[in-house]
Motif scaffolding. Sequence first.
Motif, short mmCIF file in Angstrom:
data_model
loop_
_atom_site.label_atom_id
_atom_site.label_comp_id
_atom_site.label_asym_id
_atom_site.label_seq_id
_atom_site.Cartn_x
_atom_site.Cartn_y
_atom_site.Cartn_z
N VAL A 39 29.27 -9.09 -24.87
CA VAL A 39 28.56 -8.76 -26.11
C VAL A 39 27.99 -7.34 -26.00
O VAL A 39 27.30 -7.02 -25.02
CB VAL A 39 27.42 -9.76 -26.37
CG1 VAL A 39 26.65 -9.36 -27.63
CG2 VAL A 39 27.99 -11.17 -26.53
N ILE A 40 28.29 -6.50 -27.01
CA ILE A 40 27.84 -5.11 -26.92
C ILE A 40 26.88 -4.71 -28.06
O ILE A 40 26.31 -3.63 -28.00
CB ILE A 40 29.03 -4.14 -26.88
CG1 ILE A 40 29.83 -4.18 -28.17
CG2 ILE A 40 29.91 -4.44 -25.68
CD1 ILE A 40 30.93 -3.13 -28.24
N ASP A 41 26.73 -5.56 -29.08
CA ASP A 41 25.72 -5.29 -30.12
C ASP A 41 25.30 -6.61 -30.77
O ASP A 41 25.77 -7.69 -30.39
CB ASP A 41 26.21 -4.26 -31.15
CG ASP A 41 27.44 -4.73 -31.94
OD1 ASP A 41 27.63 -5.95 -32.09
OD2 ASP A 41 28.21 -3.88 -32.41
N ASP A 42 24.41 -6.54 -31.74
CA ASP A 42 23.87 -7.75 -32.37
C ASP A 42 24.85 -8.30 -33.40
O ASP A 42 24.69 -8.10 -34.61
CB ASP A 42 22.51 -7.44 -33.02
CG ASP A 42 21.48 -7.04 -32.01
OD1 ASP A 42 21.50 -7.59 -30.90
OD2 ASP A 42 20.65 -6.16 -32.32
N CYS A 43 25.86 -8.99 -32.90
CA CYS A 43 26.89 -9.55 -33.77
C CYS A 43 26.77 -11.06 -33.82
O CYS A 43 26.03 -11.67 -33.04
CB CYS A 43 28.28 -9.15 -33.27
SG CYS A 43 28.64 -9.77 -31.61
N LYS A 44 27.50 -11.66 -34.71
CA LYS A 44 27.53 -13.11 -34.83
C LYS A 44 28.59 -13.66 -33.87
O LYS A 44 29.78 -13.43 -34.07
CB LYS A 44 27.85 -13.53 -36.26
CG LYS A 44 27.81 -15.03 -36.48
CD LYS A 44 28.07 -15.37 -37.95
CE LYS A 44 28.01 -16.88 -38.17
NZ LYS A 44 28.28 -17.22 -39.61
#
Length: 285
Positions: A93-98
Motif C-alpha cells: 500500500v502506497i497511499d490512502d486507497c480503498k
Amino acid sequence: MAIFISYSHQDSHFVDVLAANLVKAKHHVWMDRWELNVGDSLTSKIEENLTQSSAIIVVLSKESVESAWCKRELTAGLVRELEESKTLVLPVVIDDCKIPLFIRDKLYADFRKDPDKAFNLVDRSLSRFSNSTMSRSEAPDFHTDYSIDWKRADDPQSEESWIIRLTFVDHSEKLPYVVVSEFKVFEIDGRGAFEKAMKQDRVTEFAIDLTKEVIKGLKEKPLTGLLSDNIMKYVAWKVKPKGMGEYGLVYTYRRLGEDNGMDTVVHLDNNLHTALKHFEATSRR
C-alpha cells in the motif's frame, strides 16, 4: 521464476525505486517496462509471466485500484492462490486507497508511514520465493527439503575436499521414516572454474551448469538406490564437462526413523532435477 509486480503506470516512480531495491537485495524481479520490447504482445507476455511467477507484488494506490488492468492481474493472482493452495499475492500500500475486498484480510506492507520497515517486510516475505540456496518441493503426499552449500577445496577447516554439496530430506506424514541424501562434488582438475565462480559470486550459476552436465549423463542410466536397513549407501563416478575440467561425484543416501519392514526405492536423480529447476527459476542470469 521471477517476482511479478502489478502496478499502475501512474505509480512508476515508486515502483522503479522498489524494483531497484529488490534487485539489490538479490530478488529476481519481472517488470513490464524492463522486459518488453517493441513488437511484443503485451497481453501474452504479461499473462505468461503472471502465470509462471513465483510471487505477485500488488502495488495498491488510488490509481491501481481503479485500473481495469490491475484488477485483472489481482484476480489472476488470487485464482492462482486458490488453485495452488499457497500464498502468492503480496499487497503493498502506497497511499490512502480503498483496499480490494478479497485481500483485506491479508497483511500488507504499508509504505505510507515507514518505507524502510515496509521494504524490510517485503524483502523478508520474498525470501522463500527468491532464495536460490534452499527450498521445498511439495507434492500432495510427499515433500523434499533441500539446500546447497559450498566451500574452497583448500579450506584449512575442511575435513573433506568437496567444493559443492547438495543435501536432501525426503519425507511424508504417511511414512514413519525419512530419507536423507547428500550429493557432493570434488574437484579433480577444475582448471580454476570453481575458484573463478567464487570470486565473481556466481557459484549458483556454476552449480547450474555442472548439474546440467551430471543430469545429461544420467539420461541413459537413471540414478536409483534401494534401502533395506540403517546402513548408508553410496554411488560414485566422474564427469568431465566441456570447458569446466574434471570432477568426482559422490551421492550418499540413508534412511532414518522407524523400520516398517519394507525396502525403500530412492530416485536420486529426481532430487537433482528438482534442485536444478529451483536454481534456474531463482537465478538472474
